[in-house]
Design a protein around this motif. Structure first.
Motif, PDB file in Angstrom:
ATOM      1  N   ASN A 154      -7.477  -0.427  -1.763  1.00 26.19           N
ATOM      2  CA  ASN A 154      -6.795   0.841  -2.050  1.00 26.19           C
ATOM      3  C   ASN A 154      -7.592   1.725  -3.006  1.00 26.19           C
ATOM      4  O   ASN A 154      -7.018   2.565  -3.703  1.00 26.19           O
TER       5      ASN A 154
ATOM      6  N   LYS B  52       0.847   3.954  -2.998  1.00 31.03           N
ATOM      7  CA  LYS B  52       0.571   5.360  -2.700  1.00 31.03           C
ATOM      8  C   LYS B  52       1.689   6.261  -3.248  1.00 31.03           C
ATOM      9  O   LYS B  52       1.428   7.322  -3.817  1.00 31.03           O
TER      10      LYS B  52
ATOM     11  N   SER C 279       0.831  -1.213   0.000  1.00 30.05           N
ATOM     12  CA  SER C 279       0.000   0.000   0.000  1.00 30.05           C
ATOM     13  C   SER C 279       0.858   1.253   0.000  1.00 30.05           C
ATOM     14  O   SER C 279       0.529   2.239  -0.667  1.00 30.05           O
TER      15      SER C 279
ATOM     16  N   PHE D  39      -6.434  -6.442  -2.633  1.00 27.55           N
ATOM     17  CA  PHE D  39      -5.523  -5.334  -2.354  1.00 27.55           C
ATOM     18  C   PHE D  39      -5.932  -4.074  -3.119  1.00 27.55           C
ATOM     19  O   PHE D  39      -6.007  -2.988  -2.540  1.00 27.55           O
TER      20      PHE D  39
END
Length: 150
Positions: free
Chosen positions: A125, A93, A89, A121
């Motif tokens: 996100n 990002k 993550s 996942f």
């Protein structure tokens, strides 16, 4: 302590992590691996993020231009022993921030339906499923996602 660095596809740690990813995908994709592999040449990747823990490369991801306002996320991978630590993550990002800094407004990506963890996942996100884009349009195992960065 986790450290993220921005680099490119010539980075040796990235190359080693991608080899591990490809080994995994060879098993998961089975007979379809050669089809997918032709779209995963890392030479075209100029924007790579690598995560380091205790000076050891533990995960990576990259993006390439998809069109004038969209990037395609590529080669996301975290070492098996480091999964569940939030590393992927953080990498994702950082890729989103970097692409936005370069003027892109959207991210798209493709993953395989059999990669259940990856599908979960991307949903976690804030990626939403979209119709498959080329070259995955009629590929039953492919699932495409998009995220708005603006």
């Amino acid at each position: 302590m986790l450290k993220l660095i921005r680099t490119n596809s010539e980075n040796k740690d990235f190359i080693n992590l991608v080899k591990k990813l490809d080994d995994y995908l060879t098993i998961v994709d089975g007979d379809e691996h050669d089809f997918y592999n032709q779209y995963n040449n890392i030479d075209v990747l100029k924007h790579v993020v690598i995560a380091y823990s205790n000076n050891s490369a533990v995960g990576c991801g990259a993006f390439k231009a998809f069109n004038t306002n969209t990037v395609e996320i590529k080669r996301m991978y975290t070492n098996t022993e480091n999964r569940g630590e939030g590393i992927a993550s953080k990498i994702l990002k950082e890729l989103e921030i970097w692409s936005n800094e370069l003027g892109y407004n959207y991210c798209v990506l493709e993953t395989g339906i059999r990669q259940v963890e990856a599908v979960q996942f991307y949903k976690k996100n804030d990626y939403t499923i979209i119709p498959n884009f080329e070259p995955y349009k009629n590929v039953e195992n492919s699932l495409c996602f998009k995220k708005d960065l603006i």
